[in-house]
Scaffold this motif. Structure first.
Motif, PDB file in Angstrom:
ATOM      1  N   UNK A  66     -34.689  36.825 -30.369  1.00  0.00           N
ATOM      2  CA  UNK A  66     -34.547  38.274 -30.494  1.00  0.00           C
ATOM      3  C   UNK A  66     -35.784  38.867 -31.144  1.00  0.00           C
ATOM      4  N   UNK A  67     -36.253  38.234 -32.206  1.00  0.00           N
ATOM      5  CA  UNK A  67     -37.454  38.739 -32.879  1.00  0.00           C
ATOM      6  C   UNK A  67     -38.669  38.640 -31.968  1.00  0.00           C
ATOM      7  N   UNK A  68     -38.766  37.531 -31.262  1.00  0.00           N
ATOM      8  CA  UNK A  68     -39.935  37.319 -30.400  1.00  0.00           C
ATOM      9  C   UNK A  68     -39.909  38.254 -29.200  1.00  0.00           C
ATOM     10  N   UNK A  69     -38.723  38.534 -28.711  1.00  0.00           N
ATOM     11  CA  UNK A  69     -38.613  39.316 -27.475  1.00  0.00           C
ATOM     12  C   UNK A  69     -38.612  40.818 -27.712  1.00  0.00           C
ATOM     13  N   UNK A  70     -38.484  41.212 -28.961  1.00  0.00           N
ATOM     14  CA  UNK A  70     -38.450  42.651 -29.246  1.00  0.00           C
ATOM     15  C   UNK A  70     -39.782  43.275 -28.847  1.00  0.00           C
ATOM     16  N   UNK A  71     -39.756  44.176 -27.923  1.00  0.00           N
ATOM     17  CA  UNK A  71     -40.959  44.889 -27.492  1.00  0.00           C
ATOM     18  C   UNK A  71     -41.842  44.090 -26.566  1.00  0.00           C
ATOM     19  N   UNK A  72     -41.449  42.859 -26.265  1.00  0.00           N
ATOM     20  CA  UNK A  72     -42.286  42.024 -25.391  1.00  0.00           C
ATOM     21  C   UNK A  72     -41.645  41.969 -24.022  1.00  0.00           C
ATOM     22  N   UNK A  73     -42.461  42.034 -23.021  1.00  0.00           N
ATOM     23  CA  UNK A  73     -41.976  41.932 -21.643  1.00  0.00           C
ATOM     24  C   UNK A  73     -41.306  40.576 -21.449  1.00  0.00           C
ATOM     25  N   UNK A  74     -40.119  40.625 -20.880  1.00  0.00           N
ATOM     26  CA  UNK A  74     -39.367  39.388 -20.729  1.00  0.00           C
ATOM     27  C   UNK A  74     -40.000  38.410 -19.753  1.00  0.00           C
ATOM     28  N   UNK A  75     -40.768  38.976 -18.840  1.00  0.00           N
ATOM     29  CA  UNK A  75     -41.240  38.141 -17.735  1.00  0.00           C
ATOM     30  C   UNK A  75     -42.013  36.936 -18.222  1.00  0.00           C
ATOM     31  N   UNK A  76     -41.657  35.809 -17.763  1.00  0.00           N
ATOM     32  CA  UNK A  76     -42.383  34.583 -18.107  1.00  0.00           C
ATOM     33  C   UNK A  76     -41.958  33.977 -19.416  1.00  0.00           C
ATOM     34  N   UNK A  77     -41.040  34.660 -20.116  1.00  0.00           N
ATOM     35  CA  UNK A  77     -40.678  34.151 -21.442  1.00  0.00           C
ATOM     36  C   UNK A  77     -39.280  33.543 -21.479  1.00  0.00           C
ATOM     37  N   UNK A  78     -38.485  33.922 -20.504  1.00  0.00           N
ATOM     38  CA  UNK A  78     -37.143  33.354 -20.491  1.00  0.00           C
ATOM     39  C   UNK A  78     -36.600  33.317 -19.077  1.00  0.00           C
ATOM     40  N   UNK A  79     -35.641  32.460 -18.906  1.00  0.00           N
ATOM     41  CA  UNK A  79     -35.031  32.344 -17.589  1.00  0.00           C
ATOM     42  C   UNK A  79     -34.199  33.601 -17.333  1.00  0.00           C
ATOM     43  N   UNK A  80     -34.472  34.270 -16.240  1.00  0.00           N
ATOM     44  CA  UNK A  80     -33.792  35.534 -15.977  1.00  0.00           C
ATOM     45  C   UNK A  80     -32.838  35.382 -14.809  1.00  0.00           C
ATOM     46  N   UNK A  81     -31.642  35.867 -15.009  1.00  0.00           N
ATOM     47  CA  UNK A  81     -30.679  35.908 -13.919  1.00  0.00           C
ATOM     48  C   UNK A  81     -30.561  37.386 -13.524  1.00  0.00           C
ATOM     49  N   UNK A  82     -31.049  37.714 -12.335  1.00  0.00           N
ATOM     50  CA  UNK A  82     -31.127  39.119 -11.916  1.00  0.00           C
ATOM     51  C   UNK A  82     -30.037  39.471 -10.920  1.00  0.00           C
ATOM     52  N   UNK A  83     -29.541  40.688 -11.057  1.00  0.00           N
ATOM     53  CA  UNK A  83     -28.472  41.146 -10.169  1.00  0.00           C
ATOM     54  C   UNK A  83     -28.766  42.566  -9.723  1.00  0.00           C
ATOM     55  N   UNK A  84     -28.322  42.844  -8.512  1.00  0.00           N
ATOM     56  CA  UNK A  84     -28.519  44.181  -7.960  1.00  0.00           C
ATOM     57  C   UNK A  84     -27.268  44.538  -7.163  1.00  0.00           C
ATOM     58  N   UNK A  85     -26.608  45.594  -7.554  1.00  0.00           N
ATOM     59  CA  UNK A  85     -25.344  45.959  -6.877  1.00  0.00           C
ATOM     60  C   UNK A  85     -25.477  47.367  -6.304  1.00  0.00           C
TER      61      UNK A  85
END
Lengths: 438, 408
Positions: A124-143
């Motif tokens: 949470x501290x590391x990701x605050x204000x940082x673009x998520x891309x490349x930093x964590x596994x993302x599960x994306x959804x579009x409805x």
């Protein structure tokens, strides 16, 4: 048939004034019909910007809202809330669908992300204000919702991905697979192979926690590859372009309920929201995700209610004029029938049936109406439409042959039905009462 | 005259069937005219109330009282202030700000931002309300009447409060008489001078969501009532200031400098030109509709008059034979037409009232005022004139014997 043309000839000769008025009324009715369609289509297609009023609107940075800022809203929920009040996908699933239902036709897509694990304080501290891309596994959804059914694959997001060639091999998940809850996915197996060599974040610190998710691994069985998420196997049907290697696409209904809601939430709209709709959306969003929301929901450019009311008024004008034109024609024809009462009485006395008489009169008017409609359509297409385009710029390509054909059928059908009722009522009278009328 | 009325009434009854259709037609024509005029008027709703101001010589100013380089001696707090200091001022239209801490009881009070409107704005510009009434129809009592915006405090129409005003302080009774629809357009000063390019810029959609940034919803009051009850208010960043006719260039320059010192100003002509371009663009959209309705009205009126005249032709022949002249027959036709028009007017009013009460017209700009009344009167006069002319055209030089003998 000969009586039809004889009647028309007699109509023109004996009642020239009424014939001219009848033709003028018909011409006007047809033009009103064609013009109303144009006004309606122009309103529908009118640039959404024309409905927006952003006077006095500012974003959270104090910058004026642009009139183009109506078509999407992006919100990052606060990660620090996750530590204390993480919301699982199981709890939030119905909320996402509620929002899709609420926005209805105005929604293009609702996009959001999930996390496979509970976010730690360090993340949470590391990701605050940082673009998520490349930093964590993302599960994306579009409805989205099309024809009353939820659609997960046929969305602008996925469509763009596909058109841009973001799929390296295989295929995307189909809507049917998603609705059926099939265990399939789109992922990049190479990504998981890079666990041992993660990239450092901006500060240079290696965030092993983000990559070290032993619950997710790749398994191979023959030629097929599977993504094993906590014992559930998802067959990899397609893999992405390596640029998007941190994104996994799972079917909505077969995603594990113990996934957690991610920070990213976005709606894309096809039309701007009214103020009421925006307020309703904010209330619903806060109701669904209230404990994860930090700060204000972003402003959006919204429909100017006054302008919307103005267009509604113009629609009403078209409806009233069309109605009046129809009544006008009916009144004129009623008068014409009354002038033929003696002829009608003679027809009845000499054996003509009601059906024959009705068909004769209706066909007479139908013939006139068809000729008038065709002439008006040609006049409208080549004389009026070029001028109309100056006032209603969006109508130019709306008048196709199919549209003219449909309007023709509607017009003739209305004329025939109205006249049938008029004539049927009139020819019920006996020859004696017809002859006595004066 | 009595005979004409009686015979006109008899003609009306004799051709009741066709007359009912004519009444229906007239009702639809009047409806379409009312809708069209409402539509046109709605496009001018920002420009018209301030047209006198915009077309004259003057300035749009943003007088400020906040810290930001404006010295206290340069403050221009109210219309009275501007007029006293600069007598060359003809008129000032400016929304004012006032503090509105509305107290329900000892422990409950609500903070609102008060906006005071000039009579010109109140009479000519009414925002869309969800409940209650606007400030243009208030009772003259010892109560300050307010219209509230959508708010999180659930303050709504009918609520009563107290407001402490004046020196020495006294308690003033306050009543909320209406609530503005969320997102409706209200007259409110924009933040910056550069934001104002045309008159529309001073009309903004005020939304509940705006509370999040300024933390206070809005109440609107009449400036006249604020002055009457000695509620302190000041011009807040928006003032249309016009100069008297015959003001010299020096006087104009003096006022301009004063307004610039007070916070900034721009020439009224710029705003007028931009506003007129906007109005023209809006009215262009309506041109085909207005044209269409005009032609439709004329065609319908002629058709109805022609049918009526044709139907009454035989009666005219009989009247002529009995001693009447064509002129008198035409008077009978006119009276019959007048009866039709009166019934059509009553029916139109009824339809409008019913449509409004059932909420069919709630999301439209349709209203009935002076403009609509004048347009309807014009249609009715046209109908009357046509009903007089049409028999003359139809009868022409025909002999009454031929009329009676004809098959029609």
């Amino acid at each position: 048939m000969r009586y039809i043309f004889k009647n028309i000839r007699q109509f023109i000769c004996q009642n020239s004034l009424m014939f001219v008025l009848f033709i003028i009324s018909q011409v006007f009715s047809v033009l009103v019909l064609l013009l109303s369609y144009g006004i309606y289509m122009n309103y529908r297609e009118k640039s959404n910007q024309d409905l927006i009023n952003t006077n006095g609107m500012y974003d959270e940075y104090g910058e004026p809202i642009s009139e183009t800022d109506w078509h999407y809203l992006m919100y990052y929920m606060d990660f620090s809330n996750y530590i204390e009040n993480p919301k699982t996908f199981g709890e939030a699933k119905s909320s996402y669908l509620k929002i899709v239902d609420y926005l209805g036709e105005k929604l293009d897509t609702l996009n959001f992300e999930l996390c496979s694990h509970k976010v730690t304080q360090k993340e949470a501290d590391a990701l605050k204000g940082v673009n998520l891309s490349g930093k964590t596994l993302r599960f994306c959804y579009s409805i989205t919702k099309k024809n009353g059914e939820y659609s997960f694959q046929d969305t602008n997001t996925f469509g763009v991905y596909e058109k841009q060639g973001n799929l390296a091999e295989g295929r995307w998940i189909t809507d049917e697979e998603i609705r059926n809850g099939d265990k399939v996915c789109v992922a990049n197996p190479e990504y998981f192979a890079s666990y041992d060599n993660p990239d450092p974040d901006l500060s240079g610190e290696i965030l092993y926690d983000l990559y070290d998710d032993p619950d997710i691994k790749i398994e191979t069985s023959g030629e097929d590859k599977y993504l094993n998420i906590r014992g559930t196997k998802y067959k990899i049907v397609g893999s992405e372009n390596p640029h998007f290697n941190d994104t996994v696409f799972l079917p909505f209904f077969s995603t594990p309920d113990d996934f957690y809601c991610g920070s990213y939430f976005e709606i894309k709209l096809t039309k701007p929201l009214t103020v009421d709709e925006y307020n309703g959306f904010v209330d619903l969003f806060e109701e669904c995700f209230g404990d994860m929301i930090d700060g204000d929901i972003p402003e959006m450019a919204m429909v100017n209610v006054d302008t919307q009311y103005f267009y509604n008024t113009n629609m009403w004008i078209s409806v009233v004029i069309a109605l009046a034109a129809a009544v006008n024609i009916a009144a004129l024809f009623k008068y014409i029938l009354s002038t033929r009462r003696k002829t009608l009485a003679i027809f009845k006395l000499t054996g003509a049936t009601r059906g024959k008489i009705r068909r004769m009169y209706v066909t007479e008017v139908a013939v006139i109406s068809i000729v008038v409609f065709l002439a008006c359509t040609v006049m409208f297409r080549f004389l009026l439409l070029p001028t109309l385009v100056k006032y209603y710029p969006y109508v130019e390509d709306k008048y196709t042959l199919k549209v003219y054909g449909t309007m023709f059928l509607i017009y003739i059908a209305l004329v025939i039905v109205t006249l049938n009722i008029l004539v049927a009522r009139y020819i019920r009278k006996t020859p004696v009462s017809l002859l006595k009328e004066g | 005259m009595k005979a004409y009325c009686k015979l006109g009434y008899m003609e009306f009854l004799r051709n009741l069937g066709i007359n009912l259709i004519i009444i229906l037609e007239l009702v639809l024509v009047l409806m379409s005219v009312i809708f069209t005029v409402s539509s046109v008027k709605s496009q001018l709703r920002y420009y018209l109330p301030l047209s006198d101001m915009l077309e004259g010589d003057g300035f749009y100013a943003t007088p400020q009282t906040a810290i930001g380089g404006v010295k206290p001696e340069d403050f221009l707090l109210s219309e009275k202030d501007i007029r006293e200091k600069y007598p060359q001022t003809k008129d000032v239209i400016a929304p004012t700000s006032f503090g509105a801490s509305l107290r329900k009881d000892e422990n409950v009070f609500y903070e609102f931002r008060g906006i005071g409107y000039d009579p010109v704005i109140i009479d000519n510009f009414k925002p869309i309300l969800v409940s209650g009434k606007w400030l243009d129809s208030v009772d003259d009592d010892n109560t300050l009447h307010l219209v509230v915006s959508n708010n999180y405090n659930s303050v709504t129409t009918g609520d009563e409060f107290e407001l402490t005003v004046g020196e020495p302080e006294k308690k003033l009774k306050v009543e909320i008489i209406g609530e503005v629809m969320d997102g409706a357009v209200i007259f409110k000063s924009p933040e910056n001078l550069s934001d104002v390019t045309k008159i529309d810029s001073c009309f903004i959609n005020y939304k509940l969501n705006d509370e999040k940034y300024v933390h206070q919803p809005v109440v609107i009051a009449s400036q006249e009532e604020l002055d009457k009850f000695d509620v302190y208010s000041y011009i807040d960043k928006c003032a249309f200031v016009s100069l008297k006719d015959g003001a010299t260039n020096e006087e104009k320059e003096e006022l301009k400098k004063a307004l610039e010192r007070a916070g900034g100003c721009k020439d009224m002509d710029d705003i007028k030109q931009n506003s007129l371009m906007d109005v023209k663009k809006d009215l262009i959209f309506l041109t085909p509709i207005v044209f269409g309705v005009l032609i439709f009205t004329v065609v319908t009126v002629i058709c109805m008059s022609a049918i009526n005249a044709k139907k009454q032709l035989r009666s005219y022949g009989i009247y002529y034979t009995c001693g009447s002249r064509w002129r008198q027959c035409i008077m009978i036709s006119a009276f019959s037409s007048l009866i039709t028009e009166v019934i059509a007017c009553i029916l139109s009013a009824l339809v409008l009232v019913l449509a409004k009460s059932f909420g069919l017209l709630s999301e439209t700009v349709i209203e009935f005022g002076l403009w609509q009344a004048v347009a309807c009167a014009a249609v009715l006069v046209l109908n009357l004139i046509t009903s007089v002319i049409m028999p003359i055209i139809i009868i022409g030089k025909t002999q009454p014997r031929e009329i009676i003998k004809s098959n029609e």
